[in-house]
Design a protein around this motif. Sequence first.
Motif, PDB file in Angstrom:
ATOM      1  N   ASP A   1       0.834  -1.207   0.000  1.00 37.14           N
ATOM      2  CA  ASP A   1       0.000   0.000   0.000  1.00 37.14           C
ATOM      3  C   ASP A   1       0.873   1.264   0.000  1.00 37.14           C
TER       4      ASP A   1
ATOM      5  N   GLY B   1       0.273   4.046   1.068  1.00 37.28           N
ATOM      6  CA  GLY B   1       0.174   4.751   2.346  1.00 37.28           C
ATOM      7  C   GLY B   1       1.289   4.404   3.312  1.00 37.28           C
ATOM      8  N   GLN B   2       1.853   3.201   3.182  1.00 33.14           N
ATOM      9  CA  GLN B   2       2.935   2.801   4.079  1.00 33.14           C
ATOM     10  C   GLN B   2       4.139   3.722   3.889  1.00 33.14           C
TER      11      GLN B   2
ATOM     12  N   GLU C   1       4.005   6.773   2.588  1.00 30.14           N
ATOM     13  CA  GLU C   1       3.637   8.132   3.013  1.00 30.14           C
ATOM     14  C   GLU C   1       3.708   8.272   4.525  1.00 30.14           C
ATOM     15  N   ALA C   2       3.259   7.218   5.229  1.00 27.24           N
ATOM     16  CA  ALA C   2       3.301   7.264   6.690  1.00 27.24           C
ATOM     17  C   ALA C   2       4.742   7.378   7.170  1.00 27.24           C
ATOM     18  N   ALA C   3       5.635   6.599   6.539  1.00 32.18           N
ATOM     19  CA  ALA C   3       7.047   6.646   6.938  1.00 32.18           C
ATOM     20  C   ALA C   3       7.639   8.028   6.639  1.00 32.18           C
TER      21      ALA C   3
ATOM     22  N   ILE D   1      10.469  -0.485   5.847  1.00 32.90           N
ATOM     23  CA  ILE D   1       8.997  -0.555   5.828  1.00 32.90           C
ATOM     24  C   ILE D   1       8.486  -1.299   4.594  1.00 32.90           C
TER      25      ILE D   1
ATOM     26  N   PRO E   1      10.366  -5.305   3.764  1.00 33.75           N
ATOM     27  CA  PRO E   1       9.906  -6.401   4.638  1.00 33.75           C
ATOM     28  C   PRO E   1       8.470  -6.835   4.343  1.00 33.75           C
ATOM     29  N   GLN E   2       7.645  -5.884   3.929  1.00 37.47           N
ATOM     30  CA  GLN E   2       6.259  -6.250   3.610  1.00 37.47           C
ATOM     31  C   GLN E   2       6.158  -6.868   2.220  1.00 37.47           C
TER      32      GLN E   2
END
Lengths: 219, 240
Positions: free
Chosen positions: A116, A118-119, A121-123, A137, A140-141
């Motif tokens: 996603d 958003g991951q 952007e959040a970071a 981030i 790993p996903q």
Amino acid sequence: MTLDFGRIVPSIPFILQGALVTLKYAGLSIFFGFFLGLLLTLMKLSGLKAMKWFADAYTSVFRGTPLLVQLYLIYQGIPELTGYSITAFEAGILTFSLNSGAYVSEIIRAGVQAVDKGQMEAALSLGVSYPLAMKDIIFPQAVKNILPALVNETINMLKESALISVIGESDLLRRANIIAAEKYLYFEPLLIAGAMYYVLVLILSWIAKHLEIRLARSD
Amino acid sequence: MIKIQHLSKIFGTHQVLRDINLQVPKGQVVAVIGPSGSGKSTLLRCLNRLEEPSAGTVKINGTLLTAANCKLTQVRQKIGMVFQHFHLFSHKTVLENLVYAPIKIKGLSRQEAEIQAKTLLDRVGLADKMHVYPSKLSGGQKQRVAIARALAMEPEILLFDEPTSALDPEMVKEVLDVIKSLAHTGITMVIVTHEMRFAREVADRILFLAEGQLVEDEKPEVFFKKPASERAKAFLEKVL
């Protein structure tokens, strides 16, 4: 028609040793292919037009032409062009690595892009730099999407590696053929080789399935 | 303090923001409202440059955020953001979500970061969820963790991008209560929201956006009672 496995029993160990050769090819090719694929993925995601163009063109060519043609080009073309007499082993590993690099790069790219947006952007919004966010981030996903597909690619490599028997490497298929020619008996040795491929694929599929289950833990 | 001058944003041929000028002093709570597609979220995302402005400048505490050589990661550490869809790091536990940036970016020790994280989780009422993965949380809990994660960097500014829009109705209140508890504690807050009652209660100031323009900039009591523009009137009639 009768099957006569009795006559080839003494040759079975010889055929099965070919499985090691086959595994070595698949393993080394996926190993080198992985690093090449990673490099190509970084080029595709770099945002630099020339890099992306090159990586896309590379992928397109290697996925769009038969592996056997690529193998012949390298095995017979390189000596003609450079004068270096490449061994079957070198040609095989080189071709399969270059080829699997193209597939692996698509696997990694798809795995990274499936995370996603958003991951990231959040970071970034926490003050994390883009490369660090990729490493801690996103990757790993992405591994969760990538690993099972990589095992599948290994399975493909394993099966495709039968092609090296045409340039004389003594893999599973080639050894079965040698025995067949020796004993004038085709069905039995080829059946054993086929069964061996199938067992190897089953083992890898089992590993892929269990990887998927383990990786799904945080879902 | 946030200072925006002549800010515009164009996506392709579509102008999303038109010449926005605005100042938000330290500690103020601002609610941004307006019809969907009016550019509210884009405006918010320009404040930490998740969105690249097409023209104009944004200054955060005197630092020109829109400068090409701006150290974005440094400025962003001081600007927390809470997203509509939470965006918790799904491969990390709640605790790991909270300590990751303070350890990696601010250089806190793990022990310091964990103590701080526990205090914050207590504050949002989720201390018991510390070792749980985000997928096991409800929407409201996720959003409260996301707020705690943003607070863990001790930001001076908090941006909220429709923080309750993706929540089931019964979870809206728990999140709004947490946001209310943060208001007027010295932290500057810009909140894009569709919760009119909440905006009226918590905000010092309402910004009304329509078609990319800042149409009204008023105190809530004035705006909700007597909006000056026709567009704001029409909007309020629909939502109230």
